[in-house]
Design an enzyme around this catalytic site. Structure first.
Site, mmCIF file in Angstrom:
data_model
loop_
_atom_site.group_PDB
_atom_site.id
_atom_site.type_symbol
_atom_site.label_atom_id
_atom_site.label_comp_id
_atom_site.label_asym_id
_atom_site.label_seq_id
_atom_site.Cartn_x
_atom_site.Cartn_y
_atom_site.Cartn_z
ATOM 1 N N SER A 11 0.912 -1.347 0.107
ATOM 2 C CA SER A 11 -0.044 -0.092 -0.155
ATOM 3 C C SER A 11 0.956 1.035 0.022
ATOM 4 C CB SER A 11 -0.951 0.030 1.234
ATOM 5 O OG SER A 11 -1.765 -1.093 1.386
ATOM 6 N N THR A 210 3.490 -10.778 20.732
ATOM 7 C CA THR A 210 4.153 -9.396 20.876
ATOM 8 C C THR A 210 3.477 -8.730 21.751
ATOM 9 O OG1 THR A 210 3.220 -8.579 18.717
ATOM 10 C CG2 THR A 210 5.193 -9.885 18.442
ATOM 11 N N SER A 213 5.876 -2.531 24.130
ATOM 12 C CA SER A 213 6.961 -2.150 24.918
ATOM 13 C C SER A 213 7.139 -3.129 26.228
ATOM 14 C CB SER A 213 6.605 -0.758 25.742
ATOM 15 O OG SER A 213 5.577 -0.814 26.499
ATOM 16 N N THR A 238 4.380 2.914 13.656
ATOM 17 C CA THR A 238 3.661 2.086 12.542
ATOM 18 C C THR A 238 4.658 1.249 11.602
ATOM 19 O OG1 THR A 238 2.575 4.183 11.981
ATOM 20 C CG2 THR A 238 2.648 2.616 10.293
ATOM 21 N N GLY A 241 5.544 -3.894 14.014
ATOM 22 C CA GLY A 241 5.216 -5.588 14.055
ATOM 23 C C GLY A 241 5.538 -5.971 12.811
ATOM 24 N N ASP A 242 5.375 -5.283 11.644
ATOM 25 C CA ASP A 242 5.837 -5.965 10.387
ATOM 26 C C ASP A 242 7.405 -6.027 10.450
ATOM 27 O OD1 ASP A 242 3.246 -5.368 9.734
ATOM 28 O OD2 ASP A 242 3.727 -3.368 8.701
ATOM 29 N N LYS A 275 12.060 6.448 13.332
ATOM 30 C CA LYS A 275 11.805 7.263 12.275
ATOM 31 C C LYS A 275 10.387 7.230 11.911
ATOM 32 C CE LYS A 275 16.186 7.315 9.837
ATOM 33 N NZ LYS A 275 16.711 6.732 8.661
ATOM 34 N N GLY A 277 7.307 6.783 9.502
ATOM 35 C CA GLY A 277 7.048 5.997 8.206
ATOM 36 C C GLY A 277 7.121 4.713 8.530
HETATM 37 O O1 RIB Z 1 1.423 -2.002 10.026
HETATM 38 C C1 RIB Z 1 1.842 -0.928 9.369
HETATM 39 C C2 RIB Z 1 1.048 -0.829 8.173
HETATM 40 O O2 RIB Z 1 -0.469 -1.062 8.126
HETATM 41 C C3 RIB Z 1 1.253 0.382 7.405
HETATM 42 O O3 RIB Z 1 2.211 0.412 6.425
HETATM 43 C C4 RIB Z 1 -0.117 0.424 6.562
HETATM 44 O O4 RIB Z 1 -0.168 0.392 5.128
HETATM 45 C C5 RIB Z 1 -1.181 -0.753 7.409
HETATM 46 O O5 RIB Z 1 -1.611 -1.530 6.391
#
Ligand code: RIB
Length: 301
Positions: A11, A210, A213, A238, A241-242, A275, A277
């Site tokens: 996305s 997970t 903190s 943001t 987790g990814d 950072k 983003g």
């Molecule tokens: O986990 C973060 C992501 O969740 C963001 O980048 C956003 O696109 C959402 O899908």
């Protein structure tokens, strides 16, 4: 080099940083607006690639300019995009994100991510068979996740299912996935009303919860293993987790112990959230190797 395949979403994130989150019917002023590449799948793929794995992405973009930009970004991050579909007359997925005090609220419009189909995955079996681990999330249709988990299970390919955003899972998919990585909210949806300890004991070395903190926890068959976080002041959580899941995949394909792989995930995500983003802060392996914790934990190279 070990091969990680990510099946999932790509996305673009439209991010507003604000001191005040509006209530219903209210208009407020934000501080900044920025556009970033995102999508949980793409973020995981970028993390695994920057951290040293060979990565393929299977997903779908629309036939719009954003789709072209998303593919270009994946390629710039060294990711093989030959398994990506382009969906005609569809827009690429977008996420609208509000960041306040480092924490986020996200609205996703799936667009092409919702059109990734089992038929497309059936045409990607060679790519899946060449993988040392396959990673998924829940920003694509449930039937696609179920099909790929079943395929990987039948072919002994390890899988990491990150059930984000929260969505219930069938007993079959839950049992077939090799690793399951919910956060606390997702745990509640998967195992309503149940406590961590009971459920962790049911899924040794598989279920990794997970805890933000608080780090992460899993059960190793004998004892609960609490893996502490690397505490930092977050700029934007943001994609934390990814990054964790992409790094976990790298640890697993490197053959590291689960605790070390989870620690690696915690370290990578603690760097990423410093950072703004989702992808901007994801570290490369050379950045992580300079971290004092790296030398203490991974005695490699
Ligand atoms: O986990 C973060 C992501 O969740 C963001 O980048 C956003 O696109 C959402 O899908």
């Amino acid at each position: 080099m070990k091969h990680v395949t990510v099946v999932g979403s790509c996305s673009v994130d439209y991010v507003v940083n604000t001191d005040v989150v509006p209530r219903e019917g209210e208009t407020v002023f934000g501080r900044t607006f920025e556009t970033f590449f995102g999508g949980k799948g793409a973020n995981q793929a970028v993390a695994a690639s920057r951290l040293g794995a060979k990565v393929s992405m299977i997903g779908a973009v629309g036939d719009d300019q954003i789709g072209q930009d998303v593919l270009h970004n994946l390629e710039e991050n060294g990711i093989d995009t030959q398994g990506m579909a382009t969906i005609a007359n569809q827009s690429t997925g977008v996420a609208h994100i509000i960041v306040k005090d480092g924490d986020n609220r996200i609205i996703i419009v799936p667009g092409s991510n919702g059109d990734l189909s089992v038929a497309h995955l059936e045409a990607q079996t060679e790519r899946l068979l060449a993988s040392d681990v396959v990673v998924f999330q829940h920003e694509i249709a449930a039937d696609v996740v179920e099909w790929v988990v079943d395929f990987c299970d039948r072919h002994d390919i390890p899988t990491i299912l990150n059930p984000a955003p929260a969505r219930a899972l069938s007993e079959k998919t839950l049992n077939q996935s090799t690793y399951l990585t919910p956060n606390e909210t997702e745990f509640e949806v998967l195992f309503p009303g149940q406590d961590y300890e009971t459920v962790l004991k049911m899924y040794p070395n598989k279920l990794i919860i997970t805890l933000g903190s608080e780090g992460a926890v899993f059960y190793d068959g004998k004892a609960m293993v609490k893996v502490p976080p690397f505490l930092v002041r977050p700029v934007d959580t943001t994609g934390a987790g990814d990054t964790f899941n992409g790094a976990l995949a790298v640890g697993i394909v490197n053959g590291w112990a689960l605790k070390d792989s989870v620690t690696f995930g915690n370290l990578a995500s603690s760097v990423a959230i410093q950072k703004a983003g989702a992808q901007a802060g994801i570290p490369t392996i050379s950045v992580l190797k300079e971290h004092e914790a790296y030398e203490k934990t991974w005695h490699i190279e």
